[in-house]
Enzyme design. Structure first.
Site, PDB file in Angstrom:
ATOM      1  N   HIS A 224      10.364  13.920  -4.129  1.00 36.23           N
ATOM      2  CA  HIS A 224       9.636  14.741  -5.108  1.00 36.23           C
ATOM      3  C   HIS A 224      10.158  14.493  -6.520  1.00 36.23           C
ATOM      4  CE1 HIS A 224      10.165  17.040  -1.216  1.00 36.23           C
ATOM      5  NE2 HIS A 224       8.926  16.573  -1.158  1.00 36.23           N
ATOM      6  N   GLU A 285       3.599  10.762  -0.543  1.00 39.57           N
ATOM      7  CA  GLU A 285       3.585  11.927   0.340  1.00 39.57           C
ATOM      8  C   GLU A 285       2.157  12.308   0.755  1.00 39.57           C
ATOM      9  OE1 GLU A 285       6.043  16.157   0.833  1.00 39.57           O
ATOM     10  OE2 GLU A 285       5.684  15.348  -1.174  1.00 39.57           O
TER      11      GLU A 285
END
Length: 337
Positions: A224, A285
Site C-alpha cells: 500500500h 492489489e
C-alpha cells in the site's frame, strides 16, 4: 515483462465462503459445534476458471500486465478467529486453492501463502506451512504483524519471538509481505485505516532497530505504498537520525520494499520521488481494496500501471519497478526474460 507483486484471490468460489461461515460459527460456539468437514468443500476447476477469467485475468489482459504474485484474500485470513488449529486448517485450504489457480494458469499467476498465525501463538509454529507451500512452488508469504485483528497486542516485529520464523524465511529464500487481515476493532476501517496503520507501524518498528544487522538477508515488502511513510518521509527520516540511525535509504537497503498500491497519480509521483527506485515494486492489489473507476479519469482506481507509466522517472527506472526489483526480491521466481 510486468510483474504485479500484490494480488489476492478475492473472487473465490462460493462454497469456500460457505465453509468459512460454518467453520467460524463452530469455532465461536459455546457448545463446541462440530467443525465442517474439509471434504465437504466443492470447488470445481470450471468454477475457478470462471472466477479468474472474468476478473483478475481479464484485468491483466486489459491493463497490460503479465504475471501476478497471488495469495489468498488478505482480509479473509482471519487469524483472530478460533484457535491455532482453526487457523491451520483454514490456511491450508486457502493455500491449496492458490496452488490450484497457479496450476490452471501457470503463465499468469505465482503463489504466495498465508500463514496459520493465531493470537498468542509463537510465530515459529507457522514455519511448517511456509515450508509446505514453498515445496509447492510458492515464492513468498504474507506475514501478519497483528493476529488480534486490530488490537495490536502482539510483540513488535523486532522482538526475538519472530526470529525463528525469519530464520526459516531466509533458509527458504523467500520474502514476506507485511499484511494484516480483517479488522474486528470497530474504531478502524479494514482497508482504509487498519492496513495503512499496520504498514506504518512496522516501518517505524524496524527503522529504530538493528533487525537487518541481525538478519541481513531478510526481506520485507510493506504494501500500500508504505502506508504513511512516503508522505511523512521527513518525519521518519528525522526520527531515525535523532536516534542515531542511518538515512532511511540506507536502512531500507536490500531489506525493505514498498509497492505501488497507491490509487492516484500524485501519490505515485511522490512515492517515486522520495523513496529509492530500487525499493519500489509494481503492484495493483486488483481486485481488492478499491474497486470501480475514478470518475475524474474514467479508469480503474487500481489500474496502477497507468500511474507508473506517467510518473516523471526514466524508462530504466520504470523497468526496475515493473520487473527488475521483483526479480531481485522474489529470488525464487523462475520467469523467462
Amino acid at each position: 515483462m510486468i510483474i504485479d507483486c500484490h494480488g489476492h484471490y478475492t473472487t473465490e468460489p462460493k462454497d469456500l465462503h460457505r465453509f468459512r461461515k460454518e467453520q467460524t460459527a463452530a469455532a465461536n460456539a459455546k457448545d463446541k459445534t462440530a467443525m465442517p468437514s474439509r471434504a465437504s468443500l466443492k470447488m470445481s476447476d470450471d468454477e475457478i476458471r470462471e472466477s479468474i477469467e472474468q476478473n483478475q485475468l481479464k484485468l491483466q489482459r486489459e491493463r497490460g500486465t503479465d504475471v501476478t504474485i497471488f495469495s489468498p484474500r488478505a482480509s479473509g485470513m482471519g487469524h483472530h478467529i478460533g484457535d491455532e488449529s482453526v487457523s491451520l486448517e483454514w490456511s491450508q485450504i486457502c493455500n491449496d486453492l492458490i496452488a490450484r489457480v497457479v496450476s490452471l494458469y501457470p503463465k499468469n499467476f505465482i503463489g504466495v501463502c498465508q500463514l496459520p498465525q493465531s493470537p498468542g501463538v509463537d510465530p515459529s509454529h507457522s514455519a511448517a506451512e511456509l515450508e509446505r507451500c514453498v515445496k509447492m512452488g510458492f515464492v513468498g508469504c504474507n506475514l501478519n504483524p497483528d493476529p488480534s485483528g486490530g488490537y495490536f497486542n502482539s510483540p513488535p516485529m523486532t522482538d526475538k519471538s519472530w526470529f525463528p520464523l525469519y530464520e526459516k524465511m531466509i533458509e527458504l529464500d523467500v520474502p514476506c509481505m507485511i499484511h494484516v487481515s480483517g479488522c474486528c476493532n470497530p474504531a478502524m476501517h479494514t482497508t482504509g485505516s487498519y492496513y495503512l496503520n499496520a504498514d506504518t507501524m512496522v516501518f517505524m518498528q524496524v527503522i529504530l532497530s538493528d533487525l537487518f544487522k541481525t538478519f541481513p538477508k531478510l526481506k520485507f515488502i510493506i504494501p500500500h505504498g508504505g502506508g504513511a511513510v512516503p508522505f511523512h518521509w521527513g518525519r521518519f527520516r528525522g526520527i531515525a537520525l535523532n536516534n542515531g540511525k542511518p538515512e532511511l535509504a540506507e536502512i531500507m537497503g536490500d531489506n525493505i520494499f514498498f509497492d505501488t498500491c497507491v490509487y492516484h497519480q500524485p501519490g505515485i509521483d511522490l512515492l517515486t520521488k522520495v523513496v529509492p527506485i530500487d525499493n519500489i515494486l509494481f503492484a495493483s492489489e486488483m481486485v481488492g481494496a478499491v474497486k470501480g473507476n475514478d470518475p475524474k479519469t474514467g479508469f480503474g482506481f487500481d489500474d496502477t500501471k497507468r500511474y507508473v507509466d506517467k510518473a516523471p522517472i526514466s524508462d530504466a527506472d520504470k523497468k526496475k519497478i515493473f520487473e527488475g526489483n521483483a526479480r531481485k526480491v522474489y529470488s525464487r521466481l523462475k520467469l523467462p526474460a
